[in-house]
Design an enzyme around this catalytic site. Structure first.
Site, PDB file in Angstrom:
ATOM      1  N   TYR A   4     -12.456  -1.736  -3.436  1.00  0.00           N
ATOM      2  CA  TYR A   4     -12.720  -1.882  -1.896  1.00  0.00           C
ATOM      3  C   TYR A   4     -14.321  -1.938  -2.244  1.00  0.00           C
ATOM      4  CZ  TYR A   4      -8.422  -2.226   0.311  1.00  0.00           C
ATOM      5  OH  TYR A   4      -7.096  -2.362   0.551  1.00  0.00           O
TER       6      TYR A   4
ATOM      7  N   HIS B 285      -2.152  -5.494   1.631  1.00  0.00           N
ATOM      8  CA  HIS B 285      -3.368  -6.299   1.223  1.00  0.00           C
ATOM      9  C   HIS B 285      -3.244  -7.542   0.700  1.00  0.00           C
ATOM     10  CE1 HIS B 285      -7.358  -6.634  -0.216  1.00  0.00           C
ATOM     11  NE2 HIS B 285      -6.721  -7.445  -1.216  1.00  0.00           N
TER      12      HIS B 285
ATOM     13  N   ASN C 168      -1.702  -0.036   7.037  1.00  0.00           N
ATOM     14  CA  ASN C 168      -1.249  -1.216   7.808  1.00  0.00           C
ATOM     15  C   ASN C 168      -0.288  -2.085   6.513  1.00  0.00           C
ATOM     16  OD1 ASN C 168      -3.149  -2.032   5.685  1.00  0.00           O
ATOM     17  ND2 ASN C 168      -4.633  -2.927   7.563  1.00  0.00           N
TER      18      ASN C 168
ATOM     19  N   GLU D 112      -9.737  -9.770  -7.590  1.00  0.00           N
ATOM     20  CA  GLU D 112      -8.727  -8.630  -7.226  1.00  0.00           C
ATOM     21  C   GLU D 112      -7.620  -8.864  -8.279  1.00  0.00           C
ATOM     22  OE1 GLU D 112      -9.647  -7.899  -2.630  1.00  0.00           O
ATOM     23  OE2 GLU D 112      -7.738  -9.184  -3.376  1.00  0.00           O
TER      24      GLU D 112
ATOM     25  N   LYS E  32       0.843  -1.306   0.029  1.00  0.00           N
ATOM     26  CA  LYS E  32       0.052   0.074  -0.006  1.00  0.00           C
ATOM     27  C   LYS E  32       0.801   1.426  -0.049  1.00  0.00           C
ATOM     28  CE  LYS E  32      -3.915  -2.036   2.449  1.00  0.00           C
ATOM     29  NZ  LYS E  32      -4.847  -1.898   3.537  1.00  0.00           N
TER      30      LYS E  32
HETATM   31  N1  UDP Z   1      -9.602  -0.662   7.481  1.00  0.00           N
HETATM   32  C1  UDP Z   1      -9.554   0.624   8.239  1.00  0.00           C
HETATM   33  N2  UDP Z   1     -10.431   0.631   9.359  1.00  0.00           N
HETATM   34  C2  UDP Z   1     -11.203  -0.388   9.854  1.00  0.00           C
HETATM   35  C3  UDP Z   1     -10.774  -1.577   9.092  1.00  0.00           C
HETATM   36  C4  UDP Z   1     -10.183  -1.799   7.791  1.00  0.00           C
HETATM   37  O1  UDP Z   1      -9.289   1.681   7.670  1.00  0.00           O
HETATM   38  O2  UDP Z   1     -11.728  -0.528  10.984  1.00  0.00           O
HETATM   39  C5  UDP Z   1      -8.778  -0.535   6.282  1.00  0.00           C
HETATM   40  C6  UDP Z   1      -7.639  -1.216   6.471  1.00  0.00           C
HETATM   41  O3  UDP Z   1      -6.495  -0.400   5.338  1.00  0.00           O
HETATM   42  C7  UDP Z   1      -7.873  -2.566   5.766  1.00  0.00           C
HETATM   43  C8  UDP Z   1      -8.561  -2.314   4.755  1.00  0.00           C
HETATM   44  O4  UDP Z   1      -9.607  -1.224   5.095  1.00  0.00           O
HETATM   45  O5  UDP Z   1      -6.674  -3.164   5.379  1.00  0.00           O
HETATM   46  C9  UDP Z   1      -9.770  -3.319   4.202  1.00  0.00           C
HETATM   47  O6  UDP Z   1     -10.238  -3.798   5.359  1.00  0.00           O
HETATM   48  P1  UDP Z   1     -10.497  -5.404   5.718  1.00  0.00           P
HETATM   49  O7  UDP Z   1     -11.371  -5.459   6.915  1.00  0.00           O
HETATM   50  O8  UDP Z   1     -10.798  -6.144   4.445  1.00  0.00           O
HETATM   51  O9  UDP Z   1      -8.891  -5.809   6.336  1.00  0.00           O
HETATM   52  P2  UDP Z   1      -7.889  -6.493   5.491  1.00  0.00           P
HETATM   53  O10 UDP Z   1      -8.591  -7.806   4.809  1.00  0.00           O
HETATM   54  O11 UDP Z   1      -6.925  -5.750   4.902  1.00  0.00           O
HETATM   55  O12 UDP Z   1      -7.272  -7.280   6.755  1.00  0.00           O
HETATM   56 MG    MG Z   2      -9.997  -7.590   3.354  1.00  0.00          MG
END
Ligand code: UDP
Ligand code: MG
Length: 140
Positions: free
Chosen positions: A50, A116, A113, A127, A10
């Site tokens: 997303y 992805h 974080n 994706e 990212k």
């Molecule tokens: N995210 C965020 N706040 C939250 C949850 C997710 O900003 O409370 C962001 C974070 O960058 C995350 C992305 O949205 O990686 C997608 O969320 P997901 O729940 O799919 O998490 P991932 O699959 O990336 O672990």
């Molecule tokens: Mg996710």
């Protein structure tokens, strides 16, 4: 089963010079990079990627973050690649991520974080197609 999954470094990871570190973790775990590029998304593209999160409160900020700089999407291939990449990444919230995971070691917040990774086979298919055509993915 041999699977393919989409991983992304990212914008925070690219800005902080973590592209090589993230790829090295995947390769050290035996995953093969079979496609790789650097792109910068606009808001419609990031929102489409997303789309599943469109109604969530964090969606506008997530789109803003994901369009804030270059990203490095890649296709990784290997045995159980989807679950293994998720394991190497760690939990979404770095405070909850296991020791030794990418997010625990490098993420600065639940949003920023670093990486992805696709969360299922159906998600991986969608994706991968967001970033790579069939001819851009190494086959042998
Ligand atoms: N995210 C965020 N706040 C939250 C949850 C997710 O900003 O409370 C962001 C974070 O960058 C995350 C992305 O949205 O990686 C997608 O969320 P997901 O729940 O799919 O998490 P991932 O699959 O990336 O672990
Ligand atoms: Mg996710």
């Amino acid at each position: 089963m041999i699977e393919r999954t989409l991983a992304i470094v990212k914008p925070d990871g690219v800005d902080r010079g973590l592209v090589g570190t993230v790829i090295a973790r995947f390769e050290a775990a035996g995953l093969r990079v079979v496609a790789l590029k650097m792109v910068r998304l606009d808001a419609p593209a990031a929102g489409g990627f997303y789309d599943v999160h469109r109604a969530r409160p964090f969606f506008p900020s997530l789109v803003s973050f994901m369009t804030s700089g270059a990203i490095v999407p890649m296709v990784l291939e290997g045995e159980d690649a989807i679950a293994r990449v998720r394991g190497l990444m760690g939990a979404t919230d770095p405070a909850k991520a296991d020791a030794g995971t990418i997010r625990r070691d490098f993420a600065s917040s639940i949003e920023r974080n670093v990486v992805h990774g696709s969360d299922s086979a159906a998600t991986a298919d969608f994706e991968i197609a967001c970033f790579f055509s069939a001819l851009e993915i190494r086959t042998r």
